[in-house]
Design a protein around this motif. Structure first.
Motif, PDB file in Angstrom:
ATOM      1  N   ALA A 106       0.834  -1.209   0.000  1.00 62.24           N
ATOM      2  CA  ALA A 106       0.000   0.000   0.000  1.00 62.24           C
ATOM      3  C   ALA A 106       0.868   1.257   0.000  1.00 62.24           C
ATOM      4  O   ALA A 106       0.589   2.212  -0.727  1.00 62.24           O
ATOM      5  CB  ALA A 106      -0.943  -0.010   1.209  1.00 62.24           C
ATOM      6  N   VAL A 107       1.920   1.261   0.805  1.00 69.81           N
ATOM      7  CA  VAL A 107       2.840   2.402   0.845  1.00 69.81           C
ATOM      8  C   VAL A 107       3.476   2.596  -0.529  1.00 69.81           C
ATOM      9  O   VAL A 107       3.477   3.692  -1.082  1.00 69.81           O
ATOM     10  CB  VAL A 107       3.931   2.194   1.925  1.00 69.81           C
ATOM     11  N   SER A 108       4.015   1.525  -1.095  1.00 73.44           N
ATOM     12  CA  SER A 108       4.724   1.627  -2.381  1.00 73.44           C
ATOM     13  C   SER A 108       3.799   2.024  -3.531  1.00 73.44           C
ATOM     14  O   SER A 108       4.232   2.699  -4.463  1.00 73.44           O
ATOM     15  CB  SER A 108       5.430   0.309  -2.698  1.00 73.44           C
ATOM     16  N   LEU A 109       2.535   1.621  -3.448  1.00 73.29           N
ATOM     17  CA  LEU A 109       1.591   1.980  -4.509  1.00 73.29           C
ATOM     18  C   LEU A 109       1.342   3.482  -4.583  1.00 73.29           C
ATOM     19  O   LEU A 109       0.905   3.988  -5.614  1.00 73.29           O
ATOM     20  CB  LEU A 109       0.256   1.237  -4.337  1.00 73.29           C
ATOM     21  N   LYS A 110       1.637   4.209  -3.523  1.00 69.92           N
ATOM     22  CA  LYS A 110       1.523   5.675  -3.559  1.00 69.92           C
ATOM     23  C   LYS A 110       2.576   6.273  -4.482  1.00 69.92           C
ATOM     24  O   LYS A 110       2.446   7.399  -4.930  1.00 69.92           O
ATOM     25  CB  LYS A 110       1.689   6.260  -2.155  1.00 69.92           C
ATOM     26  N   TYR A 111       3.660   5.519  -4.733  1.00 68.57           N
ATOM     27  CA  TYR A 111       4.782   6.027  -5.510  1.00 68.57           C
ATOM     28  C   TYR A 111       4.900   5.409  -6.897  1.00 68.57           C
ATOM     29  O   TYR A 111       5.275   6.096  -7.834  1.00 68.57           O
ATOM     30  CB  TYR A 111       6.097   5.789  -4.744  1.00 68.57           C
ATOM     31  N   VAL A 112       4.649   4.103  -6.999  1.00 65.38           N
ATOM     32  CA  VAL A 112       4.810   3.421  -8.290  1.00 65.38           C
ATOM     33  C   VAL A 112       3.713   2.377  -8.509  1.00 65.38           C
ATOM     34  O   VAL A 112       3.383   1.613  -7.608  1.00 65.38           O
ATOM     35  CB  VAL A 112       6.189   2.714  -8.405  1.00 65.38           C
ATOM     36  N   PRO A 113       3.140   2.324  -9.723  1.00 58.62           N
ATOM     37  CA  PRO A 113       2.097   1.335  -9.985  1.00 58.62           C
ATOM     38  C   PRO A 113       2.617  -0.099  -9.996  1.00 58.62           C
ATOM     39  O   PRO A 113       1.849  -1.045  -9.799  1.00 58.62           O
ATOM     40  CB  PRO A 113       1.543   1.739 -11.359  1.00 58.62           C
ATOM     41  N   THR A 114       3.918  -0.277 -10.188  1.00 62.23           N
ATOM     42  CA  THR A 114       4.490  -1.628 -10.215  1.00 62.23           C
ATOM     43  C   THR A 114       4.620  -2.244  -8.826  1.00 62.23           C
ATOM     44  O   THR A 114       5.008  -3.407  -8.703  1.00 62.23           O
ATOM     45  CB  THR A 114       5.863  -1.611 -10.907  1.00 62.23           C
ATOM     46  N   ALA A 115       4.279  -1.500  -7.770  1.00 56.17           N
ATOM     47  CA  ALA A 115       4.307  -2.066  -6.413  1.00 56.17           C
ATOM     48  C   ALA A 115       3.376  -3.273  -6.310  1.00 56.17           C
ATOM     49  O   ALA A 115       3.579  -4.145  -5.472  1.00 56.17           O
ATOM     50  CB  ALA A 115       3.924  -1.012  -5.384  1.00 56.17           C
ATOM     51  N   ILE A 116       2.402  -3.336  -7.172  1.00 58.01           N
ATOM     52  CA  ILE A 116       1.475  -4.464  -7.167  1.00 58.01           C
ATOM     53  C   ILE A 116       2.189  -5.776  -7.507  1.00 58.01           C
ATOM     54  O   ILE A 116       1.700  -6.860  -7.200  1.00 58.01           O
ATOM     55  CB  ILE A 116       0.290  -4.192  -8.127  1.00 58.01           C
ATOM     56  N   LEU A 117       3.381  -5.681  -8.105  1.00 57.99           N
ATOM     57  CA  LEU A 117       4.165  -6.869  -8.449  1.00 57.99           C
ATOM     58  C   LEU A 117       4.987  -7.397  -7.272  1.00 57.99           C
ATOM     59  O   LEU A 117       5.559  -8.482  -7.347  1.00 57.99           O
ATOM     60  CB  LEU A 117       5.118  -6.553  -9.608  1.00 57.99           C
ATOM     61  N   SER A 118       5.042  -6.622  -6.179  1.00 61.80           N
ATOM     62  CA  SER A 118       5.851  -7.016  -5.025  1.00 61.80           C
ATOM     63  C   SER A 118       5.192  -8.149  -4.247  1.00 61.80           C
ATOM     64  O   SER A 118       3.977  -8.178  -4.078  1.00 61.80           O
ATOM     65  CB  SER A 118       6.053  -5.822  -4.098  1.00 61.80           C
ATOM     66  N   ARG A 119       6.027  -9.065  -3.747  1.00 62.11           N
ATOM     67  CA  ARG A 119       5.517 -10.204  -2.982  1.00 62.11           C
ATOM     68  C   ARG A 119       6.086 -10.190  -1.561  1.00 62.11           C
ATOM     69  O   ARG A 119       6.253 -11.218  -0.926  1.00 62.11           O
ATOM     70  CB  ARG A 119       5.872 -11.513  -3.703  1.00 62.11           C
ATOM     71  N   PRO A 137      17.219   1.958  -2.498  1.00 62.07           N
ATOM     72  CA  PRO A 137      17.289   2.827  -1.314  1.00 62.07           C
ATOM     73  C   PRO A 137      16.077   3.732  -1.117  1.00 62.07           C
ATOM     74  O   PRO A 137      15.571   3.865  -0.009  1.00 62.07           O
ATOM     75  CB  PRO A 137      18.567   3.631  -1.545  1.00 62.07           C
ATOM     76  N   LYS A 138      15.605   4.370  -2.190  1.00 59.20           N
ATOM     77  CA  LYS A 138      14.443   5.264  -2.065  1.00 59.20           C
ATOM     78  C   LYS A 138      13.217   4.473  -1.596  1.00 59.20           C
ATOM     79  O   LYS A 138      12.481   4.910  -0.703  1.00 59.20           O
ATOM     80  CB  LYS A 138      14.176   5.943  -3.409  1.00 59.20           C
ATOM     81  N   ALA A 139      13.004   3.300  -2.166  1.00 56.63           N
ATOM     82  CA  ALA A 139      11.851   2.472  -1.792  1.00 56.63           C
ATOM     83  C   ALA A 139      12.004   1.900  -0.380  1.00 56.63           C
ATOM     84  O   ALA A 139      11.018   1.743   0.344  1.00 56.63           O
ATOM     85  CB  ALA A 139      11.672   1.347  -2.809  1.00 56.63           C
ATOM     86  N   ILE A 140      13.236   1.598   0.025  1.00 52.09           N
ATOM     87  CA  ILE A 140      13.486   1.119   1.390  1.00 52.09           C
ATOM     88  C   ILE A 140      13.039   2.189   2.384  1.00 52.09           C
ATOM     89  O   ILE A 140      12.304   1.911   3.337  1.00 52.09           O
ATOM     90  CB  ILE A 140      14.978   0.766   1.590  1.00 52.09           C
ATOM     91  N   LYS A 141      13.468   3.435   2.168  1.00 43.93           N
ATOM     92  CA  LYS A 141      13.111   4.526   3.071  1.00 43.93           C
ATOM     93  C   LYS A 141      11.597   4.740   3.087  1.00 43.93           C
ATOM     94  O   LYS A 141      10.991   4.869   4.164  1.00 43.93           O
ATOM     95  CB  LYS A 141      13.833   5.813   2.664  1.00 43.93           C
ATOM     96  N   GLU A 142      10.980   4.797   1.922  1.00 38.93           N
ATOM     97  CA  GLU A 142       9.528   5.011   1.857  1.00 38.93           C
ATOM     98  C   GLU A 142       8.780   3.918   2.615  1.00 38.93           C
ATOM     99  O   GLU A 142       7.832   4.190   3.361  1.00 38.93           O
ATOM    100  CB  GLU A 142       9.065   5.042   0.395  1.00 38.93           C
ATOM    101  N   THR A 143       9.221   2.677   2.427  1.00 46.46           N
ATOM    102  CA  THR A 143       8.559   1.549   3.072  1.00 46.46           C
ATOM    103  C   THR A 143       8.735   1.605   4.588  1.00 46.46           C
ATOM    104  O   THR A 143       7.766   1.452   5.339  1.00 46.46           O
ATOM    105  CB  THR A 143       9.096   0.221   2.512  1.00 46.46           C
TER     106      THR A 143
END
Length: 184
Positions: A106-119, A137-143
Motif C-alpha cells: 500500500a505504501v509503495s503503490l503511492k509512488y509506483v504502480p508496479t508495487a502491485i508486483l511485489s511479494r 534505497p528510495k523504496a526502502i526509506k519510503e517503506t
C-alpha cells in the motif's frame, strides 16, 4: 545489553554478492536506522545471492544463533524467476504477519504502480520479526517510513527490547497500556 535492539540486515542480490556492483540496500538501511532509532541498537549484516537455501540458512542463523530481534531483507521480492526471498522467508516462519506485506505494498503503490508486483512478506520466527523490503534505497526509506511505527510494539509482544524512536523520523505506536511512563 538486554535493552539493545539487534537488527539483522540481509541484502539479497546475485550481482552485488558477486562484486558486479556495489550493494546499496545495507547502506540505505543503516542510514535510516541511524536517524530513526533513539534507543541502543546494533546490526549484523549479510550480503548473499538469490538462492533460496542460502536465504533460509541466513535467516535461521540470524534469528536462532545470532539472536536478532528484527531481520530485514532487501531484494528478491518481485516476479522474476530468481526472486525467491518470500519463499525462503515463509519456509522459515513460525507465524505469518500478513498486515506487513499488505501495508508495504500500500505504501509503495503511492509512488509506483508496479508495487502491485511485489511479494513482500512479514513473519515471526521464534522471537524474531522478519520483514522483506524492496531493494532500492528510495523504496526502502519510503517503506520503513510507512510501516515502522508498528514494529516496536510487535517486538515488545514477541519478547524483544523496548524500542524508542526519533519522533521526527517515525513515531512508534503502542497502546497506552504498553507505553513506558515518561521520566519525571
Amino acid at each position: 545489553m538486554d535493552n539493545e535492539l539487534l537488527i539483522g540486515l540481509v541484502s539479497i542480490s546475485d550481482r552485488a554478492s558477486s562484486g558486479v556492483y556495489e550493494d546499496k540496500g545495507i547502506p540505505a538501511l543503516k542510514e535510516w536506522f541511524a536517524a530513526a532509532l533513539a534507543s541502543p541498537w546494533r546490526m549484523e549484516c549479510r550480503l548473499i545471492p538469490d538462492e533460496q537455501l542460502v536465504i533460509e540458512q541466513t535467516l535461521i542463523e540470524l534469528a536462532d544463533t545470532v539472536g536478532c530481534h528484527l531481520v530485514l531483507t532487501t531484494g528478491g521480492t518481485g516476479p522474476a524467476p530468481r526472486d525467491v526471498t518470500p519463499e525462503a522467508t515463509l519456509a522459515v516462519a513460525h507465524k505469518v504477519m500478513p498486515g506487513f506485506g499488505e501495508q508495504m505494498r500500500a505504501v509503495s503503490l503511492k509512488y509506483v504502480p508496479t508495487a502491485i508486483l511485489s511479494r513482500q512478506v512479514g513473519v515471526i520466527r521464534g522471537k524474531t520479526l522478519i520483514l522483506n523490503l524492496p531493494g532500492q534505497p528510495k523504496a526502502i526509506k519510503e517503506t520503513l517510513d510507512g510501516i515502522f511505527a508498528a514494529v516496536p510494539y510487535c517486538i515488545d509482544l514477541i519478547g524483544g527490547p523496548y524500542i524508542e524512536t526519533n519522533e521526527a523520523v517515525v513515531k512508534a505506536f503502542r497502546p497506552k497500556s504498553a507505553a513506558k511512563p515518561a521520566p519525571n
